[in-house]
Design an enzyme around this catalytic site. Structure first.
Site, PDB file in Angstrom:
ATOM      1  NE  ARG A   1      -5.181   3.500   0.084  1.00  0.00           N
ATOM      2  CZ  ARG A   1      -6.367   3.282  -0.434  1.00  0.00           C
ATOM      3  NH1 ARG A   1      -6.668   2.104  -0.871  1.00  0.00           N
ATOM      4  NH2 ARG A   1      -7.211   4.274  -0.576  1.00  0.00           N
TER       5      ARG A   1
ATOM      6  N   GLY B   1       0.821  -1.206   0.000  1.00  0.00           N
ATOM      7  CA  GLY B   1       0.000   0.000   0.000  1.00  0.00           C
ATOM      8  C   GLY B   1       0.847   1.244   0.000  1.00  0.00           C
ATOM      9  CB  SER B   2       2.970   3.117   1.283  1.00  0.00           C
ATOM     10  OG  SER B   2       3.260   2.591   2.546  1.00  0.00           O
ATOM     11  CG  HIS B   3      -1.299   3.587  -2.885  1.00  0.00           C
ATOM     12  ND1 HIS B   3      -0.762   2.322  -2.977  1.00  0.00           N
ATOM     13  CD2 HIS B   3      -2.634   3.435  -3.025  1.00  0.00           C
ATOM     14  CE1 HIS B   3      -1.736   1.459  -3.172  1.00  0.00           C
ATOM     15  NE2 HIS B   3      -2.882   2.091  -3.207  1.00  0.00           N
ATOM     16  CB  ALA B   4      -4.059   8.555  -0.876  1.00  0.00           C
TER      17      ALA B   4
END
Ligand code: TYD
Length: 139
Positions: free
Chosen positions: A100, A52-55
């Site tokens: 997230r 993840g580690s993105h929006a």
């Protein structure tokens, strides 16, 4: 502005059949608030790994631990909420504009994602600083 309080756990119907296991159903606009354009799943994730580690700017998603368990941490730039997913009949609805992080995958886990749009790299915010600027602009 969308916040983490606009994200929630949906308890899906669980159809139990003696000795034959369970079945859960996801129906657009019945169980979830969007139509499904795409499904994808993460698997073979080494235990303890993070994803993840993105929006997303527009995308709505439903995240399900189809097998095993993992933690989803949501962040709207003001507040964070963490959800431990470990039941295939529990789905996490993630509205647009939320950062997230997925982590603590149990080995052999499968993360099923139902998404409201086709894959579009321009919908991603992959840099946390860009995400904060985006939220500051009122999105
Ligand atoms: P990415 O979104 O970076 O995965 P994560 O954030 O969970 O680590 O996607 C990984 C790769 O898969 C990347 O090269 C883009 C590709 N991909 C698609 O081609 N289509 C899709 O629907 C998705 C979600 C990813």
């Amino acid at each position: 502005m969308n916040t983490v309080d606009d994200c929630f756990i949906i308890e899906l119907d669980k159809h139990h059949s003696d000795r034959k296991g369970n079945l859960s159903v996801v129906r657009e606009f019945v169980d979830i608030p969007f139509s499904i354009r795409r499904a994808y799943y993460l698997y073979d994730i080494p235990g303890g790994e993070a994803r993840g580690s993105h929006a997303h700017k527009q995308l709505e998603q439903l995240i399900i631990a189809a097998s095993g368990s993992f933690t989803v941490t949501l962040d709207d730039s003001m507040k964070k909420r963490s959800f431990f997913l470990n039941r295939p009949y529990q789905a996490l609805y993630v509205c647009p504009g939320i950062w997230r992080d997925l982590g603590d995958f149990s080995s052999g886990s499968v993360c099923l994602v139902l998404a409201s749009e086709r894959y579009d790299e321009t919908d991603y915010l992959r840099d946390y600083g860009d995400f904060l600027s985006y939220k500051k602009s009122g999105q």
